[in-house]
Scaffold this motif. Sequence first.
Motif, short mmCIF file in Angstrom:
data_model
loop_
_atom_site.label_atom_id
_atom_site.label_comp_id
_atom_site.label_asym_id
_atom_site.label_seq_id
_atom_site.Cartn_x
_atom_site.Cartn_y
_atom_site.Cartn_z
N ALA A 51 0.83 -1.20 0.00
CA ALA A 51 0.00 0.00 0.00
C ALA A 51 0.87 1.25 0.00
N LEU A 52 0.51 2.23 -0.83
CA LEU A 52 1.14 3.54 -0.86
C LEU A 52 0.04 4.57 -0.66
N PRO A 53 -0.09 5.14 0.52
CA PRO A 53 -1.20 6.05 0.81
C PRO A 53 -1.17 7.30 -0.06
N ALA A 54 -2.34 7.88 -0.27
CA ALA A 54 -2.43 9.17 -0.98
C ALA A 54 -1.59 10.19 -0.24
N GLY A 55 -0.89 11.02 -1.02
CA GLY A 55 0.02 12.00 -0.44
C GLY A 55 1.46 11.55 -0.42
N THR A 56 1.71 10.28 -0.78
CA THR A 56 3.07 9.75 -0.82
C THR A 56 3.79 10.21 -2.08
N ALA A 57 4.96 10.82 -1.90
CA ALA A 57 5.81 11.17 -3.03
C ALA A 57 6.75 10.01 -3.31
N ALA A 58 6.94 9.70 -4.57
CA ALA A 58 7.78 8.55 -4.92
C ALA A 58 8.50 8.79 -6.23
N ARG A 59 9.66 8.18 -6.35
CA ARG A 59 10.40 8.18 -7.60
C ARG A 59 10.01 6.90 -8.34
N LEU A 60 9.37 7.06 -9.50
CA LEU A 60 8.89 5.92 -10.28
C LEU A 60 9.89 5.57 -11.38
N THR A 61 10.14 4.30 -11.54
CA THR A 61 10.95 3.80 -12.65
C THR A 61 10.06 2.87 -13.48
N VAL A 62 9.86 3.25 -14.73
CA VAL A 62 8.99 2.49 -15.63
C VAL A 62 9.82 1.99 -16.81
N ALA A 63 9.89 0.67 -16.97
CA ALA A 63 10.66 0.09 -18.07
C ALA A 63 9.82 0.09 -19.34
N LEU A 64 10.37 0.65 -20.41
CA LEU A 64 9.68 0.67 -21.70
C LEU A 64 10.44 -0.20 -22.70
N PRO A 65 9.74 -1.08 -23.41
CA PRO A 65 10.40 -2.00 -24.35
C PRO A 65 10.66 -1.36 -25.71
N ASP A 66 11.20 -0.13 -25.70
CA ASP A 66 11.48 0.54 -26.97
C ASP A 66 12.97 0.71 -27.21
N GLY A 67 13.78 0.08 -26.37
CA GLY A 67 15.22 0.17 -26.54
C GLY A 67 15.85 1.35 -25.86
N GLY A 68 15.03 2.27 -25.32
CA GLY A 68 15.56 3.44 -24.64
C GLY A 68 15.68 3.20 -23.15
N PRO A 69 16.19 4.20 -22.42
CA PRO A 69 16.33 4.05 -20.97
C PRO A 69 14.97 4.02 -20.29
N ALA A 70 14.93 3.45 -19.10
CA ALA A 70 13.70 3.43 -18.31
C ALA A 70 13.30 4.86 -17.96
#
Length: 238
Positions: A180-199
């Motif tokens: 669980a991540l409560p509303a109001g939580t700040a976070a650094r998101l890392t999303v992997a994309l399968p396009d050959g570029g960086p996350a």
Amino acid sequence: MSRPERTAFRVLIVEDERELGQVFADYVVEFGYRSEVVGSAEAALERLRAEPPHVIILDVQLPRMSGLEFLTLPVVRNSGVPIIVVSGYVSEEQARECLRLGALEFLAKPVPLHVLGTVLEHVAMLAGLPEEHPAPRERRAASRLPVTLPLRARTEQGVVATGAVIEVSATGLRARVDRALPAGTAARLTVALPDGGPALDVLALAVRSDGEHMVAFWFLDLTPAEVDRLLARAHAAR
């Protein structure tokens, strides 16, 4: 060529930098709305009392009364007018405070105009924008899209959650995570994309959580190029 004006949908822009205020105003008009620019929170308060707009674009750094102080005023909080906050000095604490005080959105300067347009379209639809004025092409392209992408979220307290993005838009995403991540939580998101570029690496704020590990995040610092990559992947998956 400007789009036809959409009834009387009014946008009040509160910005003390005259040139930037005019940039916002020109964009709002191009998007099909009416705009008015004032240079202080005090002037905005007068306009709010005289003729409440449908939405306010509010700078945080203003002379005398700040944008944060404006948000705390009972007349503002009781007006029900959606407020989009913009700031050139974005911080996680400031973003959380603005959203806690009722702001609809927090955008860092330089504000990506296509993201601002997406938020304005959302407000316009909630306000009952007539169907004979369809959403512009760029708004349709920025609608929420289903997708499946790996996600890692690290909060400012060092808590790490992993899971999958299930829906994206130009302004945020929805994800299913393993804690669980409560509303109001700040976070650094890392999303992997399968396009050959960086996350993708983006600072985001959890604005809604259903208590069952489904979280909605608003982006705080995603660049227009990164937005394009994310939406391109979502379109490719359809």
